[in-house]
Structure formats: structure tokens, C-alpha cells
Design a protein around this motif. Structure first.
Motif, PDB file in Angstrom:
ATOM      1  N   LYS A   1      -9.272  21.271  -1.430  1.00 55.46           N
ATOM      2  CA  LYS A   1     -10.362  20.338  -1.692  1.00 55.46           C
ATOM      3  C   LYS A   1     -11.515  20.516  -0.698  1.00 55.46           C
ATOM      4  N   LYS A   2     -12.654  19.936  -1.067  1.00 59.03           N
ATOM      5  CA  LYS A   2     -13.755  19.781  -0.124  1.00 59.03           C
ATOM      6  C   LYS A   2     -13.492  18.501   0.673  1.00 59.03           C
ATOM      7  N   VAL A   3     -13.282  18.644   1.960  1.00 63.24           N
ATOM      8  CA  VAL A   3     -12.907  17.512   2.811  1.00 63.24           C
ATOM      9  C   VAL A   3     -14.018  17.261   3.834  1.00 63.24           C
ATOM     10  N   ARG A   4     -14.565  16.064   3.792  1.00 66.48           N
ATOM     11  CA  ARG A   4     -15.578  15.687   4.775  1.00 66.48           C
ATOM     12  C   ARG A   4     -14.981  15.800   6.179  1.00 66.48           C
ATOM     13  N   TYR A   5     -15.774  16.365   7.122  1.00 68.08           N
ATOM     14  CA  TYR A   5     -15.250  16.544   8.468  1.00 68.08           C
ATOM     15  C   TYR A   5     -16.351  16.327   9.506  1.00 68.08           C
ATOM     16  N   THR A   6     -15.919  16.182  10.748  1.00 67.22           N
ATOM     17  CA  THR A   6     -16.842  16.038  11.867  1.00 67.22           C
ATOM     18  C   THR A   6     -16.811  17.325  12.680  1.00 67.22           C
ATOM     19  N   ALA A   7     -17.967  17.958  12.789  1.00 67.27           N
ATOM     20  CA  ALA A   7     -18.063  19.212  13.530  1.00 67.27           C
ATOM     21  C   ALA A   7     -17.912  18.959  15.020  1.00 67.27           C
ATOM     22  N   GLU A   8     -17.738  20.040  15.790  1.00 65.43           N
ATOM     23  CA  GLU A   8     -17.573  19.909  17.231  1.00 65.43           C
ATOM     24  C   GLU A   8     -18.774  19.244  17.872  1.00 65.43           C
ATOM     25  N   SER A   9     -19.942  19.374  17.236  1.00 67.31           N
ATOM     26  CA  SER A   9     -21.157  18.735  17.745  1.00 67.31           C
ATOM     27  C   SER A   9     -21.140  17.227  17.539  1.00 67.31           C
TER      28      SER A   9
ATOM     29  N   SER B   1       0.829  -1.211   0.000  1.00 67.08           N
ATOM     30  CA  SER B   1       0.000   0.000   0.000  1.00 67.08           C
ATOM     31  C   SER B   1       0.860   1.257   0.000  1.00 67.08           C
ATOM     32  N   GLN B   2       0.359   2.282  -0.676  1.00 64.90           N
ATOM     33  CA  GLN B   2       1.056   3.555  -0.664  1.00 64.90           C
ATOM     34  C   GLN B   2       0.791   4.272   0.654  1.00 64.90           C
ATOM     35  N   GLY B   3       1.597   5.286   0.922  1.00 62.77           N
ATOM     36  CA  GLY B   3       1.440   6.052   2.147  1.00 62.77           C
ATOM     37  C   GLY B   3       0.255   6.996   2.092  1.00 62.77           C
ATOM     38  N   ARG B   4      -0.085   7.538   3.242  1.00 64.46           N
ATOM     39  CA  ARG B   4      -1.192   8.486   3.334  1.00 64.46           C
ATOM     40  C   ARG B   4      -0.722   9.751   4.050  1.00 64.46           C
ATOM     41  N   MET B   5      -1.444  10.826   3.791  1.00 64.69           N
ATOM     42  CA  MET B   5      -1.173  12.098   4.444  1.00 64.69           C
ATOM     43  C   MET B   5      -2.474  12.660   5.002  1.00 64.69           C
ATOM     44  N   PRO B   6      -2.400  13.320   6.168  1.00 65.51           N
ATOM     45  CA  PRO B   6      -3.617  13.927   6.720  1.00 65.51           C
ATOM     46  C   PRO B   6      -3.957  15.225   5.997  1.00 65.51           C
ATOM     47  N   ALA B   7      -5.246  15.467   5.836  1.00 68.35           N
ATOM     48  CA  ALA B   7      -5.698  16.760   5.321  1.00 68.35           C
ATOM     49  C   ALA B   7      -5.776  17.745   6.477  1.00 68.35           C
ATOM     50  N   VAL B   8      -5.526  19.014   6.184  1.00 67.04           N
ATOM     51  CA  VAL B   8      -5.582  20.054   7.210  1.00 67.04           C
ATOM     52  C   VAL B   8      -6.531  21.158   6.775  1.00 67.04           C
ATOM     53  N   ASP B   9      -7.039  21.909   7.745  1.00 65.83           N
ATOM     54  CA  ASP B   9      -7.843  23.074   7.392  1.00 65.83           C
ATOM     55  C   ASP B   9      -6.910  24.228   7.048  1.00 65.83           C
ATOM     56  N   PHE B  10      -7.479  25.373   6.741  1.00 65.25           N
ATOM     57  CA  PHE B  10      -6.652  26.477   6.255  1.00 65.25           C
ATOM     58  C   PHE B  10      -5.783  27.111   7.340  1.00 65.25           C
ATOM     59  N   SER B  11      -5.959  26.662   8.575  1.00 61.99           N
ATOM     60  CA  SER B  11      -5.067  27.130   9.641  1.00 61.99           C
ATOM     61  C   SER B  11      -4.031  26.073   9.995  1.00 61.99           C
ATOM     62  N   GLY B  12      -4.047  24.950   9.259  1.00 63.09           N
ATOM     63  CA  GLY B  12      -3.041  23.916   9.469  1.00 63.09           C
ATOM     64  C   GLY B  12      -3.435  22.851  10.476  1.00 63.09           C
ATOM     65  N   LYS B  13      -4.688  22.848  10.922  1.00 63.16           N
ATOM     66  CA  LYS B  13      -5.132  21.855  11.884  1.00 63.16           C
ATOM     67  C   LYS B  13      -5.600  20.596  11.153  1.00 63.16           C
ATOM     68  N   ILE B  14      -5.179  19.425  11.655  1.00 62.94           N
ATOM     69  CA  ILE B  14      -5.585  18.154  11.054  1.00 62.94           C
ATOM     70  C   ILE B  14      -7.095  18.001  11.179  1.00 62.94           C
ATOM     71  N   ILE B  15      -7.723  17.597  10.085  1.00 63.07           N
ATOM     72  CA  ILE B  15      -9.174  17.460  10.033  1.00 63.07           C
ATOM     73  C   ILE B  15      -9.577  16.055  10.469  1.00 63.07           C
ATOM     74  N   LEU B  16     -10.569  15.985  11.320  1.00 64.72           N
ATOM     75  CA  LEU B  16     -11.168  14.713  11.702  1.00 64.72           C
ATOM     76  C   LEU B  16     -12.311  14.402  10.737  1.00 64.72           C
ATOM     77  N   GLU B  17     -12.187  13.299  10.012  1.00 64.36           N
ATOM     78  CA  GLU B  17     -13.273  12.905   9.118  1.00 64.36           C
ATOM     79  C   GLU B  17     -14.424  12.288   9.911  1.00 64.36           C
ATOM     80  N   ASP B  18     -14.060  11.528  10.932  1.00 65.66           N
ATOM     81  CA  ASP B  18     -15.030  10.938  11.839  1.00 65.66           C
ATOM     82  C   ASP B  18     -14.487  11.095  13.250  1.00 65.66           C
ATOM     83  N   ARG B  19     -15.265  10.759  14.228  1.00 62.11           N
ATOM     84  CA  ARG B  19     -14.815  10.910  15.607  1.00 62.11           C
ATOM     85  C   ARG B  19     -13.544  10.109  15.876  1.00 62.11           C
TER      86      ARG B  19
END
Length: 474
Positions: A349-357, A187-205
Motif C-alpha cells: 500500500k501507499k502508507v503516509r509517513y514522516t521523513a527524517e526531516s 475495538s478490533q486489533g491493529r497492526m503496524p505497517a512496515v517498509d519493504f525492509s521490515g522497519k515499522i513506519i512512523l505516520e507522525d512523529r
């Protein structure tokens, strides 16, 4: 686990990424394990530098300097030196008979864009029997092995998403006639997506928004997976690189291998002349004396349309992601030795994320940045790179889109046109339209013939020739 969790948590907090543990207290044990597995993949120092480069104080540099069209070796059918090509072919054939060459396919994608639910390599691509892309490549390898009398190992880079399904497809097909121990998956490697402030995005909890690190990540994946060591044990020093979406590709091209070896090249590439100025392919160029590829979106329109003294496009050498690589070079790039590391590019990109709620959100507008590497960025770092011309009709018809250009339909038509030319060379004229597309649907297996030359020989040797009719499969 608790000690490991505390250490990982402290590291992420020290790098300003404490938000990845936002839902930790709500997760069950399996969810915590999933999250920790994602976190262990992240190189925080590397991510910090990428955030500074692409989102922070350090400006990202585009291409600059004196840009010139790259030189290339013209194909004999387009004025190239036939003797030079014949000599290169002989050199490549000797390397193949010596067992020095392996195939390498980048196959991490899914067929989602084509409306297909499985790994892209399992997509049915041939016009009659609907053989998969993997089956076509495997049969071409079998044909080459029979010709050169040596096993040609096949290294296949998958992704986390399709690895298991890819292996299952090969097992179900009994490796399409190949020796199972000569086919290696990783398998190839993976990289985390970040928001525009550089914070790693949580796709799910319990899951980071992770994406593949691009085809350029193949160097690191080959090194980290142990594939390089496996090649060393097998005596492999040369890799034939191609992507999974192109069934016309010459999986093993002895002339291409020969040009690469004659030049002492670390990375060689194939080009096709661009069909029109804004064709969506990168362009081989020279910048400050180094070979490079400029993406079609980065080359100014004025340069795309610029003509030479023969009224042809000046920047004409289109990149089609077919390369020959030195294994030693791949190892050096994969290890990042001596600064020989590929740069990461950002993609907004449009990155699916989990809101604080805790609610999952599919954003309507781009909200994040993904990082990926491009394999052609290795060219400026390679010694003695070579670019040779190939014929589009015999080497390039990718399946990328659900319809139109570069679709399954256009690719099947290109396969039919190729076989119609082969039949004509053997003395059988199929009725074709103005584009060379035959009026009947036929299919030629690479096991019967993988080139026009071989087809003519095999066809003429048949004592009882089949009836040329709709649905003929050889």
C-alpha cells in the motif's frame, strides 16, 4: 513512565526497530504518551515472523494442491429439498427460542469511500426514511426477538477510528429499540505497517502507521475483549456473523442456524451463484479435502470461466461474508490454541509517513506493507463446515462504492425490488420496470415485516390499508 520507556525502548532496539524513537527528544509529554500507547500494541515476535514470511527468506505460499468446487446445500427456490430446509428451520428456531444465538457485526470501517464522514454503520441506506445500516440491523433483531421471545445479544466490532462515534450514535438513537445491556461494543486489533525492509513506519512523529488487522482479527478481538466470557454467562453458543455494509442480510436466519447445528459445524457459510465469471467475490472450493475460499484475484481466469456439464460455471459458489460460528471455535481460534491461528496476508500500500526531516509525506507509489487476516481462512480449520445457498435478491446487496455496482444507489434499488416482490405476493401489483424496480419509492420497516411471508400476513391483517403512493413507509 521512565522505567517503562526504557524497557520498551530496549525491546524495540533489540528487534531492530530503533527508528520508532527517532523524534523522541522532540516530543512533549502528551506526544510521548501517544507513541508509547502505540508501541505497547505491537507484538514484536509476531511482527518479526511476518516480516520473515512476507519480506524475507521464507517464501510466502499461495494456494496449491488439488482444487475442486465446494459442495453446497441448494436453496428450495433453485431445486433444493424443501423438507430438508423446513427441518433445518425448525432446529434453528428452537435454538433461538432457547436463547443460544447472538448476532455479531464487523463494523470497523468509515464511510470515507462513500463520501460520508462517519462510521459506515451510520450511513443512511434506506430509500424513504434514510435509516442507517445500524438502524436496519437493529430493527431486524427487534423483530426476531419478538418472534422468538428471547433477547438476542448483539456484539459489534468497531475500530479505534470509529468506536466513540459508533457508541454515541447508538446512545443518541436509544439503541434503536434494543436493550442497551444486550449490545456490546469492542475495538478490533491493529497492526503496524512496515517498509519493504521490515522497519515499522512512523505516520507522525508520535504515531505509528497502524491499521486494522482485518475481519479475521475478529476472533482475537472477541477473545481479548471479554466478549466470549460474556457469551458464556448468557448461554450463547452460536454466533450469526455479518458485515456492516449489507442491509439485505438476514441478520437472524433460523434455517441457516439449523443447518449449522444439525451438522455439528464449527463454521458455516452462505453462498450465492456467481453472476458472471469475473465477479469480484471469493469462491468456495475444496483443497485437499478441506473447505476454503479462494479470492477472485487468485483464481486463474481459465478456472473462473470453466463450465460444468450443465453449462454453468463450475466454480460458482460465491462467498458473501455471511457465516454462523460456534462460540467454542471462536474462542479456540482467538486464543490460537493448538496452532489454530489465522494466517496474516500482506497488502502492498501507499502508507503516509514522516521523513527524517520531520515532514509528513503522502507517497505517490506504494511504499509499505500492511498485514491483515481474513475470516474465511478459518474454514479449513473448522470441523464439519457447511455451505448453504441463499438468494442474492433477499440476502446480499452491499454498499461499497460511491456509484455503480454495489453502491448506495444500487442497494436502495435492490431494497425497492424486494419490497415490490412482497407487495405482489400480498396481491398488490406495483408498476415495475424490466428489472423489477418499482416506479414509486416506498419503504418497509423490518419492524413491520422482515420477510415476504411475514409481510403477506401483516398486510392482509390490516383493516385499513394505506394508500400505495410515493414515499409510503410502513
Amino acid at each position: 513512565m521512565l522505567e517503562d520507556t526504557a524497557s520498551i525502548r530496549a525491546r524495540f532496539e533489540s528487534h531492530g526497530q530503533r527508528q520508532v524513537f527517532r523524534f523522541w527528544e522532540e516530543l512533549d509529554e502528551s506526544g510521548r504518551i501517544r507513541l508509547l500507547e502505540d508501541l505497547r500494541e505491537v507484538d514484536l515476535e509476531e511482527l518479526d515472523s511476518l516480516v520473515r514470511l512476507h519480506l524475507g527468506e521464507v517464501a510466502e505460499e499461495g494456494w496449491s494442491g488439488d482444487l475442486q468446487p465446494a459442495p453446497y446445500v441448494p436453496h428450495p427456490a433453485r431445486g433444493g429439498d424443501a423438507l430438508r430446509w423446513r427441518t433445518a428451520r425448525e432446529v434453528g428456531e428452537e435454538a433461538l427460542r432457547s436463547g443460544r444465538v447472538a448476532a455479531f457485526t464487523v463494523a470497523g470501517g468509515q464511510g470515507t469511500r462513500l463520501g460520508y464522514p462517519g462510521p459506515k454503520g451510520t450511513f443512511p441506506v434506506t430509500p424513504v426514511l434514510r435509516k442507517s445500516l445500524f438502524a436496519v440491523f437493529a430493527e431486524k433483531l427487534v423483530a426476531a426477538q419478538e418472534r422468538y421471545g428471547r433477547v438476542i445479544p448483539w456484539y459489534i466490532m468497531t475500530s479505534r477510528q470509529n468506536h466513540a462515534a459508533t457508541v454515541e450514535a447508538f446512545e443518541a438513537a436509544q439503541y434503536f429499540g434494543l436493550e442497551a445491556d444486550a449490545v456490546r461494543f469492542f475495538s478490533q486489533g491493529r497492526m503496524p505497517a512496515v517498509d519493504f525492509s521490515g522497519k515499522i513506519i512512523l505516520e507522525d512523529r508520535d504515531q505509528l502507521a497502524m491499521s486494522p488487522d482485518g475481519h479475521g482479527g475478529s476472533f482475537r478481538a472477541l477473545s481479548r475483549s471479554g466478549a466470549i466470557e460474556d457469551m458464556g454467562r448468557r448461554g450463547i453458543d452460536t454466533l450469526s456473523y455479518f458485515q456492516v455494509d449489507n442491509p439485505l442480510v438476514q441478520v437472524i436466519d433460523p434455517a441457516f442456524v439449523g443447518f449449522h447445528l444439525q451438522a455439528g459445524s464449527e463454521m458455516s457459510s452462505k453462498m450465492i451463484p456467481k453472476a458472471y465469471p469475473d465477479e469480484r467475490v471469493g469462491v468456495f472450493c475444496e483443497r485437499e479435502g478441506r473447505l476454503c475460499v479462494i479470492e477472485y484475484s487468485d483464481l486463474p481466469e481459465s478456472m473462473q470461466a470453466e463450465l460444468d456439464e450443465h453449462r454453468r460455471l463450475r466454480y460458482i459458489a460465491g462467498s458473501i461474508a455471511i457465516h454462523v460460528l460456534s462460540v467454542e471455535f471462536v474462542a479456540r481460534m482467538g486464543a490460537g490454541e493448538g496452532g489454530a491461528a489465522l494466517p496474516f496476508h500482506k497488502a502492498v500500500k501507499k502508507v503516509r509517513y514522516t521523513a527524517e526531516s520531520g515532514e509528513a509525506v503522502d507517497p505517490a507509489v506504494p511504499n509499505g506493507v500492511k498485514f491483515e487476516m481474513f475470516v474465511f481462512d478459518a474454514l479449513p480449520l473448522a470441523r464439519n463446515p457447511v455451505v448453504i445457498e441463499t438468494l442474492r435478491e433477499d440476502d446480499f446487496s452491499p454498499v461499497k462504492n460511491p456509484f455503480g455496482v454495489d453502491s448506495a444507489e444500487s442497494c436502495r434499488a435492490d431494497q425497492l425490488r424486494q419490497w415490490a416482490r412482497w407487495f405482489k405476493a400480498a396481491g398488490v401489483d406495483l408498476a415495475v420496470d424490466g428489472t423489477g424496480l418499482p416506479s414509486i419509492t416506498v419503504e418497509v420497516s423490518p419492524r413491520f415485516a422482515d420477510s415476504c411471508e411475514v409481510f403477506v400476513e401483516r398486510w392482509r391483517a390490516l383493516e385499513a390499508k394505506p394508500v400505495i403512493q410515493e414515499g409510503l413507509a410502513l
